[in-house]
Structure formats: C-alpha cells, structure tokens
Design an enzyme around this catalytic site. Structure first.
Site, PDB file in Angstrom:
ATOM      1  N   GLN A 133       0.726  -1.143   0.032  1.00 26.95           N
ATOM      2  CA  GLN A 133       0.050   0.102  -0.167  1.00 26.95           C
ATOM      3  C   GLN A 133       1.107   1.313  -0.054  1.00 26.95           C
ATOM      4  OE1 GLN A 133      -3.293  -0.411  -0.288  1.00 26.95           O
ATOM      5  NE2 GLN A 133      -3.286   1.588  -0.848  1.00 26.95           N
TER       6      GLN A 133
ATOM      7  N   HIS B 298       1.938   3.062  -3.381  1.00 24.98           N
ATOM      8  CA  HIS B 298       1.050   3.727  -4.171  1.00 24.98           C
ATOM      9  C   HIS B 298       1.424   5.105  -4.430  1.00 24.98           C
ATOM     10  CE1 HIS B 298      -2.073   1.080  -5.575  1.00 24.98           C
ATOM     11  NE2 HIS B 298      -2.268   0.646  -4.602  1.00 24.98           N
TER      12      HIS B 298
ATOM     13  N   GLU C 114      -9.522   2.490   3.956  1.00 21.70           N
ATOM     14  CA  GLU C 114      -9.918   2.191   2.596  1.00 21.70           C
ATOM     15  C   GLU C 114     -10.023   0.718   2.524  1.00 21.70           C
ATOM     16  OE1 GLU C 114      -8.467   3.173  -1.921  1.00 21.70           O
ATOM     17  OE2 GLU C 114      -7.242   3.589  -0.263  1.00 21.70           O
ATOM     18  N   HIS C 115      -8.795   0.120   2.963  1.00 20.17           N
ATOM     19  CA  HIS C 115      -8.531  -1.387   2.748  1.00 20.17           C
ATOM     20  C   HIS C 115      -8.187  -1.752   4.507  1.00 20.17           C
ATOM     21  CE1 HIS C 115      -6.776   0.247  -1.069  1.00 20.17           C
ATOM     22  NE2 HIS C 115      -7.419  -0.800  -1.571  1.00 20.17           N
TER      23      HIS C 115
ATOM     24  N   ASP D 236      -7.012  -5.508  -5.222  1.00 19.38           N
ATOM     25  CA  ASP D 236      -6.493  -4.441  -6.321  1.00 19.38           C
ATOM     26  C   ASP D 236      -6.665  -4.955  -7.685  1.00 19.38           C
ATOM     27  OD1 ASP D 236      -5.992  -2.598  -4.729  1.00 19.38           O
ATOM     28  OD2 ASP D 236      -3.777  -2.603  -4.691  1.00 19.38           O
TER      29      ASP D 236
ATOM     30  N   HIS E  90     -52.588  20.011  -3.114  1.00 22.76           N
ATOM     31  CA  HIS E  90     -52.402  18.571  -2.868  1.00 22.76           C
ATOM     32  C   HIS E  90     -53.654  17.743  -2.467  1.00 22.76           C
ATOM     33  CE1 HIS E  90     -48.061  19.974  -3.108  1.00 22.76           C
ATOM     34  NE2 HIS E  90     -47.780  18.559  -2.945  1.00 22.76           N
TER      35      HIS E  90
END
Length: 426
Positions: free
Chosen positions: A255, A258, A322-323, A356, A415
């Site tokens: 990770q 990245h 996120e992960h 991924d 209405h």
C-alpha cells in the site's frame, strides 16, 4: 515510521488523521482551467496538455489504428492476466444486479422500482508513475454490465502522444466506447462540460492527484455527479501474535508504494509483534523498485499497540480504512464487528493486492474516513433507480383520506384537492 504504544482514547482522533492535502486551497487554480475548457473546448484541453503533460496533440481521441497497434505490443501473458481479472470482476459485479418486486402497500396501491443505467459515464485513469490498467477494468466492467450506453475514458498520454498499450488493451477488453488523450483538470472539465471530441457525461469515476480531486469536487456542485470524495490510498492491518510478520510487512509496503502520501498502519494488541514486523518492513523495503516513494509514505505510517481486541475494533471503526486486512486467529469474528471499511481482506492468504487486481471485488474505494458513509464502486454506482406507482379506484378510496388529512395539516390545499376531485368521480 511511528510506533505508538497504548495511546489513550483521547489521542485516537489525532491518530486517525491522514496526510491529506486540503484541496480547497487549489480551487482558484482549478476554476481557471475548468472555465477555459468550458468556453474553448478542445483548444483549451490541448493547450493544457501541452502545458502540464508536455505533449502537442493534433487529435484528442485515440484512433482505432492506435488501439490495434497498442494491443500488438501487450505480451500474451499480460493479456491473459487482464482477461482473467476481467472475468472475475464481471462475475462479482453481475451478481449485484437489482431485481425489483411489485409491492401492494395498500389494497389497490402498487409500488415498485426499476434499475436504469446512467446513460453516459466518464472514467478517469491516471498516468503518473504507473499505468493503472487495473482501474480501467474496475470501472469499465461494471459500467458495461449496467448497460451504460456511452463509456468515455480519459487518460494522459506520454510525451510522444501515446497512451500506454495495457490501458488501451484493457479498455477494449472491458467495452469502453471512446478513449481520450487528456489528463488532470482538463480531462475532468472535458467530461463535465463536453467538447468537440469529448461527450458530456452524467457521472465521473476514477482516482487522481489532488488537482483531479479538486476538479471533481467543483464540477460535482452543479454540473455532473461523481463517484465519491477521494484522497490518498491507505491500508490498516489488524494482527495478533499468530500473524506472519513477513505477510504483514508485505501488505504494509504494497500500500505504501502507491504514493508518497499513502498511509499504512498496523493495529495490534500483541506488543510482541512490533519488532518482528518493523524488521520485516525494513528488510523488504530495501528490495523494492519504488523504495524512495515507499519511504516517504512510511514517514506518516504507524504501528499502534492497543490494550485489547475491543480497543482494536473500536479504533478501526473510528479510522474507517479504505482497505482493512485482518490477520488474526479469529479473523471472522473480528470481521463481523467491522462497521466502517471500504473493503475487508480476511485471513493470512488474502493480500490486499488480490482485491487491487483480480479477485473480483472493486478497488475504487472510499478513503480519508469516508468509508463511514460511502461504499466502494459497485454495480449500483452506474445505475439509478426509478420508482413507479399505480393506484386503482379502490386504492384511492382506501388511501385518499390519509392523503387529505396530511395535505390539509400541511396547508397544501392543491395537494388535498388532487385527491378530493378524484374521489368525487368514484
């Protein structure tokens, strides 16, 4: 890399902060590009491609000849890997198809939903330091399954005006309609407003740098929908004393590589794991081709030791990663208690890189704590649901009084009258 042992709960709020830039500071710069593309179309996109990507383009759209040539350059090994990943992504997302059922809520009153694809979608695929052909699959495959009529992909070309062959092969394999050589703010603007070469789309998907993130936020205010707020990628690993330190280190570094602003954290109640994991990270780091980028990410990555499993779970739900990778003896038990996470990877043989690329789940996920409120990209991301209702004479007789009372108490006479006038005819 920071090692923090037994922090008080009062300190947790500072520990869950990400190294994310406040993109609102970029809004003035971004607005200038957006406005020029809206007013000048292709000419502005080409001008900014020359300025930012250092390339002079005669045409923005990738031609069929270019796609054919690029596909010849992709190795058969990579082609087969892309096809396998595409098949798995397709199977998983196809299983998410919505089936609506008619429901009679009151005798004579029938309601139902119908799923309809978003007609035109735009996919942004970053260039940067690596060709993200996997993201092409993650976005285009569910868009194709959903039935989107036009799938437009924007990605920055290299200085020779070429798009990476693997991106083009993945785009063709996944069913992309049109591929455009444009990156950054100008690509987001082109898809949001439309130009001579780029159709205006109704929703934009895909990751990008802080300028792309800022551009997506601005155009989403009134011009186009976007997938979700985005920030740097992140992972949290939960581990106990039974975990393999080498596995944890590998997931940590996968990770971190990245980008320099990525974040990896290990959360554990087993203090005995700290030294073995730190040693494994150091050992594996020295062998990485993206060592310099990874080292920068490690500067704001952490190992956090907490008192017990309950604290680990509570901290994780506060961080909303996120992960999330769970490498514990009782990983299924912990996973059941996770409420905030983009995607969860369970057990020692489930690396985050599987998600991924090729397991089938989507890797476009909420970052920066947005997993508390957002899902990752899925089939529903590419569809809208329209509600229908049909009321018979019996139905308006049975439900009409309720509507009249409610409308009357809100002092909305028209209405109320819409019901009254019908009741008089039956």
């Amino acid at each position: 890399m920071e090692i923090i042992k037994y922090p008080s709960k009062e300190d947790w709020s500072s520990l869950v902060k990400r190294p994310a830039l406040d993109v609102t500071t970029l809004f003035d710069t971004v607005r200038t590009v957006l406005d020029e593309v809206r007013q000048e179309g292709d000419a502005a996109v080409k001008r900014y491609e020359e300025k930012f990507d250092k390339v002079t383009l005669a045409n923005l759209q990738v031609s069929e000849v270019e796609i054919e040539e690029a596909c010849e350059l992709v190795s058969e090994e990579l082609k087969q890997a892309i096809r396998t990943a595409k098949d798995n992504i397709e199977k998983f997302h196809a299983s998410q198809r919505f089936t609506g059922h008619k429901v009679e809520t009151t005798p004579g009153v029938t309601c139902w939903q119908k799923a309809v694809a978003i007609e035109k979608v735009g996919l942004y695929i970053p260039g940067g330091t690596a060709p993200l052909f996997s993201t092409v699959l993650m976005l285009a495959v569910p868009a194709h399954i959903a039935g989107c009529k036009e799938i437009v992909l924007c990605t920055p070309p290299n200085k020779e005006g070429k798009v990476h062959p693997a991106i083009l092969f993945a785009a063709r394999t996944a069913g992309v309609s049109k591929i455009v050589k444009a990156g950054g703010i100008q690509a987001i603007a082109a898809m949001a407003y439309g130009t001579e070469s780029v159709p205006k789309v109704y929703k934009i998907f895909g990751p990008g740098n802080q300028y792309v993130t800022a551009a997506k936020q601005l155009v989403s205010l009134k011009d186009v929908a976007i997938d979700m707020p985005a920030g740097p990628s992140e992972v949290e690993v939960i581990a106990d004393e039974t975990a393999n330190p080498d596995f944890i280190a590998a997931d940590f570094l996968s990770q971190a590589e990245h980008g320099a602003d990525s974040q990896a954290i290990l959360v554990t109640a087993a203090e005995s794991m700290v030294s073995p994991v730190a040693d494994a990270i150091s050992r594996q780091l020295s062998e990485l081709s993206r060592k310099e980028i990874t080292e920068k990410a490690l500067e704001h990555s952490r190992i956090i030791v907490l008192k017990d499993e309950r604290e680990v779970i509570d901290f994780t739900n506060m961080y909303a990663p996120e992960h999330l990778i769970i490498q514990t003896k009782n990983y299924a038990h912990i996973a059941e208690q996770i409420e905030n996470a983009g995607s969860v990877f369970m057990g020692p043989y489930t690396p985050e890189s599987a998600g991924d690329y090729a397991s089938g789940t989507n890797h476009t996920l909420p970052t920066n704590g947005y997993a508390k409120a957002y899902s990752g990209v899925n089939l529903d991301s590419f569809i809208k649901k329209i509600t229908f209702q049909e009321i018979t004479a019996e139905g308006i007789r049975s439900l009409g009084g309720t509507i009249q009372v409610m409308a009357g108490n809100e002092q909305l006479d028209a209405h109320r009258n819409a019901v009254t006038i019908r009741l008089k005819t039956i």
